[in-house]
Scaffold this active site. Structure first.
Site, PDB file in Angstrom:
ATOM      1  N   GLU A 131    -121.106 110.737  26.194  1.00  0.00           N
ATOM      2  CA  GLU A 131    -122.316 110.302  25.485  1.00  0.00           C
ATOM      3  C   GLU A 131    -121.862 109.304  24.434  1.00  0.00           C
ATOM      4  O   GLU A 131    -121.638 109.640  23.290  1.00  0.00           O
ATOM      5  CB  GLU A 131    -123.018 111.514  24.862  1.00  0.00           C
ATOM      6  N   GLU A 180    -120.868 101.692  20.477  1.00  0.00           N
ATOM      7  CA  GLU A 180    -119.795 102.687  20.449  1.00  0.00           C
ATOM      8  C   GLU A 180    -118.659 102.252  21.376  1.00  0.00           C
ATOM      9  O   GLU A 180    -117.751 103.011  21.656  1.00  0.00           O
ATOM     10  CB  GLU A 180    -120.339 104.058  20.869  1.00  0.00           C
TER      11      GLU A 180
HETATM   12  C1  LIG Z   1    -121.831 109.748  19.758  1.00  0.00           C
HETATM   13  S1  LIG Z   1    -120.519 110.860  19.562  1.00  0.00           S
HETATM   14  C2  LIG Z   1    -120.962 112.079  20.728  1.00  0.00           C
HETATM   15  C3  LIG Z   1    -120.254 113.356  20.480  1.00  0.00           C
HETATM   16  C4  LIG Z   1    -120.664 114.515  21.404  1.00  0.00           C
HETATM   17  N1  LIG Z   1    -120.445 114.199  22.788  1.00  0.00           N
HETATM   18  C5  LIG Z   1    -122.094 114.915  21.168  1.00  0.00           C
HETATM   19  O1  LIG Z   1    -122.945 114.724  22.033  1.00  0.00           O
HETATM   20  O2  LIG Z   1    -122.379 115.431  20.093  1.00  0.00           O
HETATM   21  C6  LIG Z   1    -119.181 110.042  20.351  1.00  0.00           C
HETATM   22  C7  LIG Z   1    -117.865 110.752  20.150  1.00  0.00           C
HETATM   23  O3  LIG Z   1    -116.899 110.063  20.952  1.00  0.00           O
HETATM   24  C8  LIG Z   1    -115.698 109.945  20.209  1.00  0.00           C
HETATM   25  N2  LIG Z   1    -114.983 108.783  20.766  1.00  0.00           N
HETATM   26  C9  LIG Z   1    -115.374 107.490  20.714  1.00  0.00           C
HETATM   27  N3  LIG Z   1    -114.517 106.706  21.348  1.00  0.00           N
HETATM   28  C10 LIG Z   1    -113.548 107.524  21.821  1.00  0.00           C
HETATM   29  C11 LIG Z   1    -112.350 107.297  22.554  1.00  0.00           C
HETATM   30  N4  LIG Z   1    -111.973 106.066  22.919  1.00  0.00           N
HETATM   31  N5  LIG Z   1    -111.613 108.360  22.887  1.00  0.00           N
HETATM   32  C12 LIG Z   1    -111.957 109.623  22.527  1.00  0.00           C
HETATM   33  N6  LIG Z   1    -113.069 109.885  21.813  1.00  0.00           N
HETATM   34  C13 LIG Z   1    -113.855 108.858  21.463  1.00  0.00           C
HETATM   35  C14 LIG Z   1    -116.155 109.785  18.782  1.00  0.00           C
HETATM   36  O4  LIG Z   1    -115.154 110.118  17.863  1.00  0.00           O
HETATM   37  C15 LIG Z   1    -117.339 110.729  18.744  1.00  0.00           C
HETATM   38  O5  LIG Z   1    -116.937 112.013  18.400  1.00  0.00           O
END
Ligand SMILES: C[S@@+](CC[C@H](N)C(=O)[O-])C[C@H]1O[C@@H](n2cnc3c(N)ncnc32)[C@H](O)[C@@H]1O
Length: 456
Positions: A431, A440
């Site tokens: 997500e 993002e």
């Molecule tokens: C919008 S949040 C969604 C979090 C969770 N899936 C939710 O629905 O509550 C996106 C998450 O992806 C993580 N994230 C973003 N890019 C990433 C990457 N390249 N590798 C691992 N995690 C990542 C961010 O730190 C964040 O916690």
């Protein structure tokens, strides 16, 4: 829900404003709504009759202290739409002057709001005039707020444009949406935070779709007439169930109630008014199931949010907490997951086959919870890798693994672009869409993650 409930009363005729306010307060109303300028003055102005310059044209400002004008009186403006939309120049000019005068006087008294009727049909010039008069930068009218009053339901209109309320619907009568009337008005010149819709609640409520459309608007007040009430077994006035529900949903978006009561001559009218007010306060204060989506979006209505950048920044706990409250998103993820599991594991393999699921960008774990719940609901087995690059959210995931999930989940503290999994995934869940689909950096992250999938 408005922070403080206010119930106002709409008064057709007010011979003495001081008396009207005291009287209404004794009944329990906080606000009175009454005409701002004298009827005679308004009519003369619109028709071009000579005015009697010795006659005061509006309320005596010294009749009330400023604190009362500022908080307790809403000024009803003369109905000018027919004239502002006239093809005759002089008629339009006079209507514009009258509007100007009324708004000037509302400004002079410091009224919290004014009310102006909005009818179906042309309203472009009216919209333009209001816009120009309430948005004069730092100018004379810049603190005047205008509530546009219109019915909540469709009125009926003949094809040639004449309004026809009494007739049965037939071929030459088409229903027109009251919301469209408002929408046309505000599309021409929307003085945001200066003009708001206020709605007459009909006795026969419209379809829920029509009500829902209004709930997306900044409705400031709902007018309720005495006819909407019915008597309960003890003879007290109450509202039908559906009307209660509709009013509560308008409370949720901050609307107030204004009662329209018949002019009462009997000394008993206090008793009646008090009963209505007590009932409405009761509706407001009683517990009710708030719409979960509205609960989640409260405080964020009509504001552009600066987009998050979770790849560059580490999100904070309170940011996670806000989007974790979105019921719709997580319900749909869970449903989709359940369908995917049933699709990938046939019934006869459900006790032998275990799927590998990778949640990439796991945050504080709501999607992991959804995946586990989905597997549980369709009795399928899964093993989850939770990949997260925010070390602080990883701490949450580790807590959850230790105390709730156990071996079903493996936490990978890593940027997904740098991870080299030892086994491949059957399903990847993420997500990372963000507000604009790309802020993002989901394409950049997920493109590489495709290689985690079996068969890639
Ligand atoms: C919008 S949040 C969604 C979090 C969770 N899936 C939710 O629905 O509550 C996106 C998450 O992806 C993580 N994230 C973003 N890019 C990433 C990457 N390249 N590798 C691992 N995690 C990542 C961010 O730190 C964040 O916690």
């Amino acid at each position: 829900m408005p922070k403080k409930m206010s119930v106002g009363i709409y008064l057709e005729e007010v011979p003495d404003i001081q008396h009207a306010l005291t009287d209404s307060r004794e009944s329990g109303f906080n606000t009175i709504c009454c005409e701002l300028l004298t009827k005679k003055y308004s009519l003369n102005e619109l028709s071009g009759e000579e005015q009697n310059c010795e006659e005061p044209f509006g309320w005596f400002d010294m009749a009330l202290p400023s604190a009362d004008w500022n908080s307790s009186v809403v000024g009803v403006l003369s109905d000018v739409q027919e004239q502002t939309e006239s093809h005759i120049f002089n008629v339009r000019t006079r209507a514009s002057q009258l509007l100007e005068k009324q708004m000037g006087y509302a400004h002079h008294l410091g009224l919290p709001a004014t009310i102006l009727n909005l009818h179906p049909g042309d309203s472009c010039n009216l919209s333009r005039l209001i816009y120009s008069k309430v948005t004069t930068d730092g100018g004379y009218h810049s603190n005047v707020v205008v509530w546009m009053r219109l019915p909540m339901v469709h009125s009926k209109q003949t094809v040639n444009g004449a309004i026809d309320v009494g007739r049965e619907e037939s071929d030459d009568i088409q229903p027109i949406s009251s919301w469209n009337t408002w929408n046309t008005f505000r599309t021409v010149g929307y003085a945001e935070r200066r003009t708001f819709p206020v709605l007459d609640l009909p006795v026969d409520l419209p379809d829920q779709d029509e009500i829902d459309r209004w709930l997306g608007e900044p409705v400031k007040a709902i007018f309720i007439s005495e006819e909407s009430f019915i008597s309960n077994q003890k003879g007290f006035p109450v509202l039908p169930k559906r009307t209660q529900h509709v009013i509560r949903s308008f409370f949720d978006i901050g609307a107030q109630v204004i009662m329209i009561c018949k002019p009462e001559k009997s000394p008993n009218h206090y008793v009646h008014h008090k009963q209505y007010i007590e009932y409405i306060y009761g509706l407001y204060t009683s517990e009710w199931e708030e719409d979960p989506v509205r609960k989640y979006t409260k405080g964020y209505e009509d504001y552009l949010q600066s987009p998050l950048q979770p790849l560059m920044d580490n999100l904070e706990a309170n940011t996670y907490e806000v989007f974790e409250r979105d019921p719709t998103k997580y319900n749909l993820y869970q449903k989709a997951m359940a369908k995917a599991l049933v699709f990938k594991i046939p019934e006869d393999q459900k006790d032998t086959k275990t799927l590998v699921v990778m949640v990439v960008g796991a945050g504080r774990g709501p999607l992991i919870r959804n995946c586990l719940a989905a597997a549980d609901s369709v009795q399928r087995r899964i093993k989850i890798y939770a990949v997260e690059k925010n070390i602080n959210a990883v701490c949450t995931l580790l807590h959850l693994k230790k105390h709730v999930w156990g071996d079903a989940v493996t936490v990978i503290s890593c940027d997904m672009r740098e991870w080299h999994p030892k086994e491949k995934a059957d399903i990847i869940v993420s997500e990372l869409l963000g507000s604009f689909g790309d802020n993002e950096l989901s394409p950049e992250c997920l493109d590489g993650a495709q290689t985690f999938l079996k068969g890639s």
